[in-house]
Design an enzyme around this catalytic site. Sequence first.
Site, short mmCIF file in Angstrom:
data_model
loop_
_atom_site.label_atom_id
_atom_site.label_comp_id
_atom_site.label_asym_id
_atom_site.label_seq_id
_atom_site.Cartn_x
_atom_site.Cartn_y
_atom_site.Cartn_z
N HIS A 197 0.64 -1.16 -0.33
CA HIS A 197 0.02 -0.25 -0.24
C HIS A 197 1.09 0.96 -0.14
O HIS A 197 0.35 2.20 -0.44
CB HIS A 197 -0.92 -0.15 1.47
CG HIS A 197 -0.32 0.11 2.56
ND1 HIS A 197 0.27 -0.90 2.99
CD2 HIS A 197 0.04 1.47 3.02
CE1 HIS A 197 0.24 -0.36 4.17
NE2 HIS A 197 -0.01 1.35 4.59
N ASP A 216 0.46 -7.80 2.09
CA ASP A 216 0.97 -6.40 1.71
C ASP A 216 2.25 -6.00 2.51
O ASP A 216 2.67 -5.15 2.37
CB ASP A 216 -0.08 -5.69 3.04
CG ASP A 216 -0.19 -4.05 2.76
OD1 ASP A 216 0.17 -3.92 2.16
OD2 ASP A 216 0.62 -3.28 3.71
N SER A 251 4.93 2.29 7.83
CA SER A 251 4.22 0.96 7.28
C SER A 251 5.20 0.68 6.04
O SER A 251 5.95 1.30 5.65
CB SER A 251 3.61 1.83 5.91
OG SER A 251 1.43 1.96 7.14
N THR A 303 2.81 -2.85 9.28
CA THR A 303 1.59 -3.00 7.78
C THR A 303 0.22 -2.10 8.33
O THR A 303 0.00 -1.37 7.39
CB THR A 303 1.46 -4.64 7.36
OG1 THR A 303 0.67 -3.64 5.71
CG2 THR A 303 0.70 -5.41 8.69
#
Length: 441
Positions: A102, A132, A205, A221
């Site tokens: 992301h 992710d 992140s 994450t």
Amino acid sequence: MPRLTNRARGLSILALAAAAPLLAAAPAMAQSAPQGPIPYDARRGVFSFAGGLEQALPAVVQVTTLGQSEGPSSGENEPRPISSGSGAIIDAREGVVVTNNHVVEGGRKFTVDLADGRIFDAVLVGTDKATDLAVLRFEAPGLSEIEIVDSDQLRTGDLAFAVGYPLGLDQTLTMGVISGLGRSGMGDRIEDYIQTDAAVNSGNSGGPLLDSRGRLIGINTSILSGGGGGNDGIAFAVPSRILMYVVGQLRTVGEVRRGSTGAILGSLNAERSRDFGLGIVRGAVVESVAPGSSAEAAGLRRGDVVTRIQNRPVSNAGTVAATIGIAQPGTGVQVVYLRDGREGRATLTVESPGDRAVVLGSEVVAARGLSARAGADGLQVFAVEGGSAAAGAGLQAGDVVRRVDGAEVAGLDGLAAALDGAGPRVLSVVRGGEPVEVALP
């Protein structure tokens, strides 16, 4: 209600969090740092984890994602920053950085800012939405890398340190403990998260979660936020056990190819536990077993409840998917299951990915990431695999499939035939009493 929020933004300099309550006998610990409860720096006369952590900090980078510029320009259509986060260099010689999907999603160009102030362009090697994770590569001299250790050795209560670039700050380090392992059920992904109370905020992140010796145990994450979007002391990281498999696949073949066993699984919940007469609410229910599959050969049957896999407790179907998905074809995976109140054991042989595009069982069909069974209202989707085509298209558990590409589907056989083969499909489903069109790629 609590909500899970992905985090991505920017930061770079060390801000060591205070260690726990200090012990009075500091001088006695001066010569026994490895054995003492808290490392003691005799030269400065302070308790500190810096000795183990400082070696990892130069390998923590800021990742900036640039996308298509919008609106009037001066003539050059240069990409502009659309998001930023953190990353960890895991291979200094090749300049390999791991971060979150992301963080890089939707980007045309990527830059990596080092802790020493240098900045470099990077290329995207590959991404995996289901976990992710994303891998970048760049060229630069004098890089450092983070040592990686097996996350399966972690225990609840271990110290953990999150490093990243949160809230527009430079490189920041925060401390907490491992507050849970094997977490799942927080989103539509392959989940087997490490939970920590180390402060993780927007911009962390993709940054590493380290142990007290500065070794990578996971990639931060997401956080669970109670409405305000800030840190509430509950953060999740992808464990290194999953990380290294995904990164290896992305580096070698550019995509993640997950194994299967031919068993279609659903998650155990309180209602289903009562139906089965069980006294547990965690586990994965075998919904169907494909004929000729390794699951059938191992003796699994519909209604079995998988409680452990590879000697690890099973929270739900996601736990099993995470373990099977990172096993090499031919690997034997040990499972413990309940059948009619009695415990059984089996060894499932992982099959090569793609061996079964459509799995048709006696009462269930699975294809393109969706699992469906016949219900009172028609063919109802009961599970959607994280990162799959079905998940990406927005299909949801509970949807009732009426038509595929405009043609009505009757029975499991009809749905299996309609979804078999390559090419996109348009599913007409009923969701909450309303018709919805879902385009599967």
